[in-house]
Design an enzyme around this catalytic site. Sequence first.
Site, short mmCIF file in Angstrom:
data_model
loop_
_atom_site.label_atom_id
_atom_site.label_comp_id
_atom_site.label_asym_id
_atom_site.label_seq_id
_atom_site.Cartn_x
_atom_site.Cartn_y
_atom_site.Cartn_z
N HIS A 165 -1.51 7.51 -9.08
CA HIS A 165 -2.73 6.96 -9.48
C HIS A 165 -3.93 6.84 -8.34
O HIS A 165 -5.09 6.94 -8.94
CB HIS A 165 -2.70 5.80 -10.18
CG HIS A 165 -1.89 5.81 -11.67
ND1 HIS A 165 -0.63 5.98 -11.70
CD2 HIS A 165 -2.71 6.50 -12.66
CE1 HIS A 165 -0.53 6.23 -13.17
NE2 HIS A 165 -1.44 6.62 -13.73
N ARG A 272 -9.02 4.80 -18.95
CA ARG A 272 -7.96 3.95 -18.62
C ARG A 272 -8.17 2.56 -18.25
O ARG A 272 -9.05 2.45 -17.30
CB ARG A 272 -7.44 4.53 -17.36
CG ARG A 272 -6.48 5.72 -17.50
CD ARG A 272 -5.96 6.30 -16.01
NE ARG A 272 -5.21 7.33 -16.08
CZ ARG A 272 -5.47 8.41 -15.54
NH1 ARG A 272 -6.83 9.13 -15.43
NH2 ARG A 272 -4.78 9.56 -15.73
N ARG A 307 -7.62 3.40 -24.19
CA ARG A 307 -6.09 3.34 -23.86
C ARG A 307 -6.00 1.79 -23.79
O ARG A 307 -6.58 1.23 -22.98
CB ARG A 307 -5.57 4.01 -22.83
CG ARG A 307 -4.11 4.07 -22.79
CD ARG A 307 -3.37 5.02 -22.07
NE ARG A 307 -3.65 4.71 -20.47
CZ ARG A 307 -3.32 5.41 -19.56
NH1 ARG A 307 -2.65 6.63 -19.66
NH2 ARG A 307 -3.51 5.14 -18.26
N GLU A 406 4.41 10.68 -23.44
CA GLU A 406 4.57 10.89 -21.88
C GLU A 406 5.78 10.68 -21.78
O GLU A 406 6.21 10.33 -20.47
CB GLU A 406 3.47 10.01 -21.27
CG GLU A 406 3.18 8.66 -21.64
CD GLU A 406 2.26 7.88 -20.99
OE1 GLU A 406 1.52 8.51 -20.16
OE2 GLU A 406 1.92 6.91 -21.75
N ASN A 429 1.37 14.01 -17.09
CA ASN A 429 1.55 13.32 -15.57
C ASN A 429 2.89 12.86 -15.86
O ASN A 429 3.65 12.87 -14.88
CB ASN A 429 0.32 12.46 -15.43
CG ASN A 429 -0.91 12.93 -15.08
OD1 ASN A 429 -0.95 14.27 -15.30
ND2 ASN A 429 -1.93 12.14 -15.28
N ASP A 430 2.98 11.79 -16.66
CA ASP A 430 4.30 11.23 -16.90
C ASP A 430 5.30 11.86 -17.63
O ASP A 430 6.61 11.84 -17.24
CB ASP A 430 3.96 9.82 -17.67
CG ASP A 430 3.63 8.77 -16.57
OD1 ASP A 430 4.14 8.56 -15.66
OD2 ASP A 430 2.65 8.02 -16.99
N ARG A 440 6.19 10.88 -9.70
CA ARG A 440 5.02 11.60 -9.57
C ARG A 440 4.15 10.89 -8.20
O ARG A 440 3.23 12.02 -7.70
CB ARG A 440 4.02 11.26 -10.81
CG ARG A 440 3.83 9.79 -11.05
CD ARG A 440 3.20 9.77 -12.30
NE ARG A 440 1.80 9.63 -12.41
CZ ARG A 440 1.04 9.30 -13.41
NH1 ARG A 440 1.43 9.00 -14.31
NH2 ARG A 440 -0.27 9.56 -13.15
N CYS A 477 -4.32 15.06 -21.90
CA CYS A 477 -5.22 13.98 -21.13
C CYS A 477 -4.62 14.02 -19.66
O CYS A 477 -5.01 13.12 -18.93
CB CYS A 477 -5.44 12.50 -21.87
SG CYS A 477 -3.77 11.68 -21.99
C1 PEP Z 1 -0.54 10.81 -18.03
O1 PEP Z 1 0.68 10.22 -17.75
O2 PEP Z 1 -0.45 11.97 -18.22
C2 PEP Z 1 -1.45 10.08 -18.26
C3 PEP Z 1 -2.51 10.70 -18.60
O3 PEP Z 1 -1.54 8.72 -18.06
P1 PEP Z 1 -1.48 7.99 -16.49
O4 PEP Z 1 -2.12 9.10 -15.50
O5 PEP Z 1 -2.55 7.00 -16.68
O6 PEP Z 1 -0.08 7.38 -16.35
MG MG Z 2 0.88 8.00 -18.33
#
Ligand code: PEP
Ligand code: MG
Length: 546
Positions: A165, A272, A307, A406, A429-430, A440, A477
């Site tokens: 993040h 977010r 979200r 995710e 991402n998750d 990650r 996303c």
């Molecule tokens: C993800 O996990 O792809 C996502 C968009 O949420 P974040 O990156 O905030 O965990």
């Molecule tokens: Mg996520």
Amino acid sequence: MVARRRLMHSRVEREVDRFLNALYQVGEEIRRTRRLVELEHGPDLARIFDVQLAMLEDEQIRDQTVTRIRQELSPAESAFSSTMAVHKRTFEKIENEYLRARVGDVRDIEHQVLVRLAGGELGGLQSIRANTIVVARDLLPSEAVQLGRRLIKGLVTEQGAATSHTSIIARSLGLPTVVGAQTACSSIASGDNLVVDADEGVVHVRPKIDTLRYYKTALRRQRQRERDLRLRRDLPAVTLDDTEITLMANVDLPQEIEAAIDNGARGVGMFRTEFLYLGYRLPTEADQLNAYRQIAEAVAPWPAVIRTLDLGGDKLTHVLDTAHEANPFLGWRGIRICLDNLDLFKTQLRALLRAGVHGDVQILLPMVSDVEEIRRARDVIEETKAELRREGTAFGEACKVGIMIEVPSAAILVAQMAAEVDFLSLGTNDLTQYTLAVDRGSAKVAQLYDPLHPAVLRLIKAVADAGFGAGIPTSICGEMAGDPKAVLLLLGLGIRILSLSPGLIPEVKEVVRVLELDHARDVASRCLELESGSAVRRHLDGTTSR
Ligand code: PEP
Ligand code: MG
């Protein structure tokens, strides 16, 4: 440790002055930073400094310390430390987890005042001067938001990875960033000239004249390309075979809305909201309504997908007491926290539903791993609506509710999940981190983190198919939506809505406009059969758009 010694009576008043002066100096530093952050990021983020300012201006803290200096003949350092120790204990006993977590601010203020008393300058973010590239072992996302473009030109960290993040926030701020530069702190000295090549993930330390010349030309070319793309921003995102692709914006910081609109986003695909929670008090319903309403109005008639709070993992663990888990990414995170804190959740839901009067606000639930969580969240949403109705407060009756996919369990049972909601949003991402068991945020295993891994691609395909089967929109996303290399593949897998960092929209639109879906489908089905992420990458590298 603060040494114990007693003052001579004749020194007492000078010591009081020294203490008050240190408080004042630290206050001035923080106010200066607060002003800069407010100018760049707006009032919501600037509020993160208010807790520290409130402590510096707290009469009790000041008077108790002065009394200790005068009555116990304590030097300012030990008098202040004793006062702050009492405050730390008080904070630690507070029931409210949010306020309890503010003990970190007490510690920070103590540190800053002690540094001042020792005659030192603060070495933290607050002392940064213009044209600086920040080089750090690691940075919290909450620290990253304090980096402003006015003073800071780039960021290099030893730890972290591309979808941590901190990286995402740095990208939102438009800061060229290289993470996982494992020897950065030992090989870079303060004052060194640096070139940060965020595209290639390379940092040039004390660059030679040729390197500088190369990058100056590259930068000029890049600026020109950005200008060209800007001229084309109103062109539709349609493929050569006339399929419209919806390009929406991911928004992390409210001020990004302007960039989203500027870059031709068709609404916000994911806001977010975590970063509204940086201040020393939780944002009230009114604070949130104000933020959500502004976003909804700014992007109308396009949707604003907002979200619900996704705390935990690497995000803002100071807000709630989540820091003590061995595996925070597998722990108390996202919807789990909200369902355990109904007051917190309902305050946000009330604001979201009320903002629905001002635009197409859609509610997105993060970190869903079980269908029961959706049902419970939907019950809470219905209860919240009933409360608003009873009070006669206007709200968006038709606010859509969707979930992030995710977690592998959600992707595998996506048909059951899809039956409960109005839309799906793939958080790759998750999804990548949980599917491949690769943290990650870890630089050590960053080479194993690959959203193009066929195991991830198969889950994306299953989700796209299930969304299609259920007749509900399915977007992506995660950061891969903004990777021009991945776009052909994602469209081939059946995705038609991409939500990405606003600055990347024009580039991705260019890719969309020159591809044919039949070809994308062929490429995707080939990639699904490959054995590894690197094989997929090689295949994509050897493929042209058409
Ligand atoms: C993800 O996990 O792809 C996502 C968009 O949420 P974040 O990156 O905030 O965990
Ligand atoms: Mg996520």
